[in-house]
Scaffold this motif. Structure first.
Motif, PDB file in Angstrom:
ATOM      1  N   ASN A  68       0.806  -1.222   0.000  1.00  0.00           N
ATOM      2  CA  ASN A  68       0.000   0.000   0.000  1.00  0.00           C
ATOM      3  C   ASN A  68       0.846   1.282   0.000  1.00  0.00           C
ATOM      4  O   ASN A  68       0.430   2.289  -0.528  1.00  0.00           O
ATOM      5  CB  ASN A  68      -1.014  -0.008   1.148  1.00  0.00           C
ATOM      6  N   THR A  70       1.411   3.542   2.116  1.00  0.00           N
ATOM      7  CA  THR A  70       1.055   4.672   2.980  1.00  0.00           C
ATOM      8  C   THR A  70       1.208   4.326   4.458  1.00  0.00           C
ATOM      9  O   THR A  70       1.015   3.186   4.859  1.00  0.00           O
ATOM     10  CB  THR A  70      -0.382   5.160   2.704  1.00  0.00           C
ATOM     11  N   ILE A  75      -6.784   2.544   4.267  1.00  0.00           N
ATOM     12  CA  ILE A  75      -6.766   1.811   2.995  1.00  0.00           C
ATOM     13  C   ILE A  75      -8.096   1.093   2.792  1.00  0.00           C
ATOM     14  O   ILE A  75      -8.564   0.399   3.688  1.00  0.00           O
ATOM     15  CB  ILE A  75      -5.685   0.701   3.006  1.00  0.00           C
TER      16      ILE A  75
HETATM   17  C1  LIG Z   1       0.041  -1.094   4.602  1.00  0.00           C
HETATM   18  O1  LIG Z   1       1.347  -1.612   4.437  1.00  0.00           O
HETATM   19  C2  LIG Z   1       2.069  -1.729   5.670  1.00  0.00           C
HETATM   20  C3  LIG Z   1       3.488  -2.137   5.304  1.00  0.00           C
HETATM   21  O2  LIG Z   1       3.495  -3.318   4.557  1.00  0.00           O
HETATM   22  C4  LIG Z   1       1.373  -2.713   6.578  1.00  0.00           C
HETATM   23  O3  LIG Z   1       2.060  -2.794   7.797  1.00  0.00           O
HETATM   24  C5  LIG Z   1      -0.054  -2.223   6.838  1.00  0.00           C
HETATM   25  O4  LIG Z   1      -0.747  -3.175   7.590  1.00  0.00           O
HETATM   26  C6  LIG Z   1      -0.775  -2.008   5.520  1.00  0.00           C
HETATM   27  N1  LIG Z   1      -2.075  -1.410   5.789  1.00  0.00           N
HETATM   28  C7  LIG Z   1      -3.210  -1.945   5.368  1.00  0.00           C
HETATM   29  C8  LIG Z   1      -4.435  -1.275   5.830  1.00  0.00           C
HETATM   30  O5  LIG Z   1      -3.242  -2.910   4.626  1.00  0.00           O
END
Ligand SMILES: *[C@@H]1O[C@H](CO)[C@@H](O)[C@H](O)[C@H]1NC(C)=O
Length: 208
Positions: A68, A70, A75
């Motif tokens: 992602n 961010t 998300i």
């Molecule tokens: C976004 O990516 C980060 C790093 O990989 C991860 O820790 C996090 O859980 C992710 N967020 C979502 C909502 O998927």
């Protein structure tokens, strides 16, 4: 780029000057590639963290991914949409670095892949309704394919900020009224034609 930065600064300014004002912002960010997700995530993070807005990064998975990019935006993913992007992009990626100018066939393949993907997203009504319920004030989308423009309109979001992650591409310049006569201005994307083109190259440039 300058106008994008200007807009970001403006949105950041809102956050600081009107302490209580936080906009609901949608960043429409299909997973074309990790680099596109990173670009969008950087903007989402600035708006969420530095300006205190409520930012949702919506990732329709054109290409299946857990990435992602961010740290601060919420998300929302849409997974399992359609295989068309991955299927069509196999051919596209095979020659991506090697071929200097995109062929008609590959250009068409990209357009077909993104159109099929977009139709499949539009069929996922309940997830789109979930997005609609956020009542976004502003939405960002890239110009790489036009689905974002349509989805943002469909969700009834009044303010749209169109992002170009490269130089100004043809569709964008056309919409903004910047003349790019195709007989001597080479199309920007995936194109190595120069400003001096043969007749056949000009014909090809029309289709790029
Ligand atoms: C976004 O990516 C980060 C790093 O990989 C991860 O820790 C996090 O859980 C992710 N967020 C979502 C909502 O998927």
């Amino acid at each position: 780029m300058r106008s994008l930065l200007g807009t970001l600064i403006l949105l950041c300014g809102f956050g600081y000057e009107h302490g209580s004002y936080a906009a609901n912002i949608l960043v429409y960010s299909p997973s074309y590639s990790q680099s596109h997700l990173i670009t969008n995530a950087l903007m989402a993070d600035i708006l969420a963290e530095e300006a205190g807005h409520n930012v949702v990064m919506f990732i329709p998975e054109y290409h299946e991914t857990n990435f992602n990019g961010t740290k601060h935006a919420k998300i929302i993913r849409m997974s399992g949409i359609s295989d068309s992007f991955d299927e069509n992009m196999k051919d596209f990626s095979a020659g991506f670095i090697k071929d200097h100018t995109l062929s008609f066939r590959l250009r068409k393949l990209f357009e077909e892949a993104t159109s099929e993907q977009c139709e499949a997203i539009l069929r996922r009504k309940s997830e789109l309704e979930q997005l609609r319920s956020y009542n976004f004030d502003v939405a960002f989308s890239e110009q790489l394919d036009l689905c974002g423009v349509g989805i943002i309109r469909y969700l009834g979001i009044k303010n749209h900020i169109w992002i170009s992650s490269g130089s100004m591409m043809d569709g964008l310049s056309d919409t903004l009224g910047v003349p790019m006569p195709i007989s001597y201005v080479p199309s920007v994307e995936e194109n190595d034609l120069s400003t001096e083109m043969s007749f056949m190259e000009r014909a090809q440039n029309m289709y790029l």
